[in-house]
Design a protein around this motif. Structure first.
Motif, PDB file in Angstrom:
ATOM      1  N   ILE A 187     -21.051  12.248  52.396  1.00  0.00           N
ATOM      2  CA  ILE A 187     -19.870  13.218  50.859  1.00  0.00           C
ATOM      3  C   ILE A 187     -18.884  13.308  51.522  1.00  0.00           C
ATOM      4  CG2 ILE A 187     -21.770  14.558  50.176  1.00  0.00           C
ATOM      5  CD1 ILE A 187     -21.488  16.548  51.357  1.00  0.00           C
ATOM      6  N   GLY A 188     -18.325  13.275  52.712  1.00  0.00           N
ATOM      7  CA  GLY A 188     -16.506  13.839  52.278  1.00  0.00           C
ATOM      8  C   GLY A 188     -16.587  14.837  53.045  1.00  0.00           C
ATOM      9  N   THR A 189     -14.949  14.886  53.701  1.00  0.00           N
ATOM     10  CA  THR A 189     -14.417  16.576  53.666  1.00  0.00           C
ATOM     11  C   THR A 189     -13.556  16.595  53.829  1.00  0.00           C
ATOM     12  OG1 THR A 189     -16.124  16.757  56.096  1.00  0.00           O
ATOM     13  CG2 THR A 189     -14.561  18.156  56.123  1.00  0.00           C
ATOM     14  N   LEU A 190     -12.638  18.031  52.729  1.00  0.00           N
ATOM     15  CA  LEU A 190     -11.385  17.887  52.843  1.00  0.00           C
ATOM     16  C   LEU A 190     -11.314  19.055  53.690  1.00  0.00           C
ATOM     17  CD1 LEU A 190     -11.830  18.870  49.132  1.00  0.00           C
ATOM     18  CD2 LEU A 190     -10.709  16.666  50.384  1.00  0.00           C
ATOM     19  N   LEU A 191     -10.398  18.553  55.032  1.00  0.00           N
ATOM     20  CA  LEU A 191      -9.521  19.888  55.213  1.00  0.00           C
ATOM     21  C   LEU A 191      -8.654  20.858  55.070  1.00  0.00           C
ATOM     22  CD1 LEU A 191     -10.351  16.911  57.193  1.00  0.00           C
ATOM     23  CD2 LEU A 191     -10.378  18.509  58.914  1.00  0.00           C
ATOM     24  N   VAL A 192      -8.546  21.871  55.065  1.00  0.00           N
ATOM     25  CA  VAL A 192      -7.790  22.547  54.024  1.00  0.00           C
ATOM     26  C   VAL A 192      -6.430  22.988  54.883  1.00  0.00           C
ATOM     27  CG1 VAL A 192      -7.326  23.981  51.979  1.00  0.00           C
ATOM     28  CG2 VAL A 192      -9.607  22.362  51.792  1.00  0.00           C
ATOM     29  N   GLU A 199     -11.391  19.981  43.636  1.00  0.00           N
ATOM     30  CA  GLU A 199     -12.451  20.705  43.783  1.00  0.00           C
ATOM     31  C   GLU A 199     -12.335  22.259  43.630  1.00  0.00           C
ATOM     32  OE1 GLU A 199     -15.467  20.879  45.403  1.00  0.00           O
ATOM     33  OE2 GLU A 199     -15.796  19.401  46.556  1.00  0.00           O
ATOM     34  N   PRO A 200     -12.075  22.252  42.154  1.00  0.00           N
ATOM     35  CA  PRO A 200     -11.741  23.851  41.494  1.00  0.00           C
ATOM     36  C   PRO A 200     -11.460  24.999  42.413  1.00  0.00           C
ATOM     37  CG  PRO A 200     -12.411  21.437  40.000  1.00  0.00           C
ATOM     38  CD  PRO A 200     -12.775  21.461  41.241  1.00  0.00           C
ATOM     39  N   ALA A 201     -12.765  24.638  42.955  1.00  0.00           N
ATOM     40  CA  ALA A 201     -12.475  26.883  43.382  1.00  0.00           C
ATOM     41  C   ALA A 201     -12.424  26.455  44.478  1.00  0.00           C
ATOM     42  CB  ALA A 201     -14.502  26.549  43.797  1.00  0.00           C
ATOM     43  N   VAL A 202     -11.751  25.761  45.467  1.00  0.00           N
ATOM     44  CA  VAL A 202     -11.021  25.311  46.762  1.00  0.00           C
ATOM     45  C   VAL A 202      -9.449  25.992  46.037  1.00  0.00           C
ATOM     46  CG1 VAL A 202      -9.861  24.192  49.238  1.00  0.00           C
ATOM     47  CG2 VAL A 202     -12.904  24.044  48.003  1.00  0.00           C
ATOM     48  N   ALA A 253      -2.658  21.416  50.230  1.00  0.00           N
ATOM     49  CA  ALA A 253      -3.014  20.470  51.010  1.00  0.00           C
ATOM     50  C   ALA A 253      -4.646  20.045  51.099  1.00  0.00           C
ATOM     51  CB  ALA A 253      -1.442  19.565  51.306  1.00  0.00           C
ATOM     52  N   ALA A 254      -4.553  18.855  51.924  1.00  0.00           N
ATOM     53  CA  ALA A 254      -5.714  18.503  52.363  1.00  0.00           C
ATOM     54  C   ALA A 254      -5.878  17.185  52.978  1.00  0.00           C
ATOM     55  CB  ALA A 254      -7.291  19.189  51.438  1.00  0.00           C
ATOM     56  N   TYR A 293     -13.530  22.349  55.070  1.00  0.00           N
ATOM     57  CA  TYR A 293     -12.782  23.054  56.303  1.00  0.00           C
ATOM     58  C   TYR A 293     -11.689  23.112  56.509  1.00  0.00           C
ATOM     59  CZ  TYR A 293     -17.185  20.972  59.257  1.00  0.00           C
ATOM     60  OH  TYR A 293     -18.005  20.183  59.623  1.00  0.00           O
ATOM     61  N   PRO A 294     -11.008  24.853  56.887  1.00  0.00           N
ATOM     62  CA  PRO A 294     -10.314  24.713  57.204  1.00  0.00           C
ATOM     63  C   PRO A 294     -10.031  24.179  58.171  1.00  0.00           C
ATOM     64  CG  PRO A 294     -11.879  26.745  57.730  1.00  0.00           C
ATOM     65  CD  PRO A 294     -12.233  26.210  57.181  1.00  0.00           C
TER      66      PRO A 294
END
Length: 366
Positions: free
Chosen positions: A87-92, A129-132, A136-137, A245-246
């Motif tokens: 599903i992939g990760t976003l590192l924000v 990800e509108p809730a995030v 940048a990520a 992920y932060p």
């Protein structure tokens, strides 16, 4: 005295992966587990994430075995019908000051051999990800989630198909080198036993050092540092499609309180990091607000009343508080001078992802 070819101590992810790799008729392979169920500790108390291999020191065992293990794990899950999703990760980066951290993380990932990261600007992040909240990520498309319990069962099934035998409620108390292998002493269902094993793999996880200390002639046992990670569930519809992920915080022993999804679509937050003197899996409800404060940095819409105490796991770390992260330690005869013995120390994250690659490395060393 009974004699076997291979004894594997510990029926967690590592022990079962080693058994699935090593069990080959007509050689005998025995797996012993002190608990009543397989995977009772670290293997079943984690984020169930298939890691891409971004965070680790280039050239380290963690970096090498995570990348190799990731591809082996995806292939294994497909072959053995283990539920999983890539599903992939976003590192924000939640603020402009964190952009430099993203750059450093991307450079580290590149040095580790991870070449598929995509830099995402704020507008694109909002689309995904509108809730995030973030400026940048990095998008890691190779990250995923897996049903860890189904994975454990598939490893055991593969090992047993090749002739391995599992005995639960069986604790090994002492290992003694003999003329043709190892003399193993312990208790099984309360009864004392002794057997001979040509080769022994100590995959005891949280208890690996304890067994090592009772191994005659063994030197160079690393210190064990128990580090608890606690999780909260969220009694609401998951607001994310990716793992969130932060960026890792400075001078901490984990990756920060991140958001993961299970295969049923439920979100959970964690883990935090807390060093312990003794194994303790409690999750205190009073942690709700500290968790909520950490989560709101990247998910401002969090309803903290919907955070529910979940579960916790304990990492078998080789580094103590404030110390640099330690690598995996696969201790072989070339390290300790005792033929036929391999000790697996400090196999924390990404141990689940790397498990099949670790098993392959163990097989090459025997």
């Amino acid at each position: 005295m009974d004699s076997i070819d291979t004894l594997i101590i510990g029926a967690g992810t590592l022990g079962l992966a080693c058994a699935a790799r090593l069990a080959r008729a007509p050689q005998s392979c025995l797996i012993v587990e002190a608990e009543q169920l397989i995977g009772s500790h670290t293997s079943s108390r984690n984020s169930e994430v298939i890691h891409a291999g971004i965070y680790y020191a280039p050239g380290s065992l963690k970096a090498q075995l995570c990348l190799e293990g990731r591809e082996r794990l995806y292939a294994w899950c497909a072959q053995h019908r283990v539920a999983h999703r890539r599903i992939g990760t976003l590192l924000v980066a939640v603020s402009a000051t964190e952009r430099s951290k993203i750059d450093a993380l991307a450079a580290n990932a590149q040095a580790c051999g991870v070449h598929d990261l995509e830099y995402i600007e704020q507008a694109r992040l909002a689309e995904l990800e509108p809730a995030v909240r973030g400026v940048a990520a990095l998008l890691s498309p190779s990250s995923g989630i897996v049903d860890s319990h189904a994975y454990l069962q598939s490893l055991l099934a593969a090992a047993e198909k090749q002739g391995a035998q599992l005995i639960l409620q069986t604790r090994v108390d002492q290992l003694e080198p003999g003329p043709d292998g190892w003399i193993v002493t312990g208790r099984s269902a309360g009864e004392a036993f002794q057997l001979k094993a040509q080769r022994v793999i100590n995959a005891g996880g949280l208890f690996a050092q304890q067994l090592a200390a009772n191994t005659q002639g063994l030197q160079g046992i690393p210190a064990l540092h128990l580090c608890r990670g606690r999780y909260f569930g969220y009694s609401a519809r998951a607001p994310f499609q990716h793992l969130i992920y932060p960026l890792p915080e400075t001078n901490t022993s984990g990756l920060g309180i991140h958001a993961t999804l299970d295969l049923g679509g439920q979100v959970r937050f964690g883990p935090d990091t807390e060093y312990l003197e003794h194994i303790d899996y409690q999750v205190d409800e009073q942690l709700r607000e500290p968790f909520a404060n950490a989560i709101r940095r990247y998910y401002p819409g969090l309803d903290s009343t919907r955070l529910v105490p979940g579960y916790s796991g304990i990492r078998p770390k080789l580094a103590g508080p404030g110390e640099p992260a330690a690598d995996f330690l696969i201790q072989t005869a070339s390290d300790h001078g005792l033929p036929g013995l391999i000790n697996l120390f400090g196999i924390e994250s990404p141990g689940l992802t790397a498990s099949l690659a670790i098993a392959e490395r163990v097989a090459r060393e025997l």
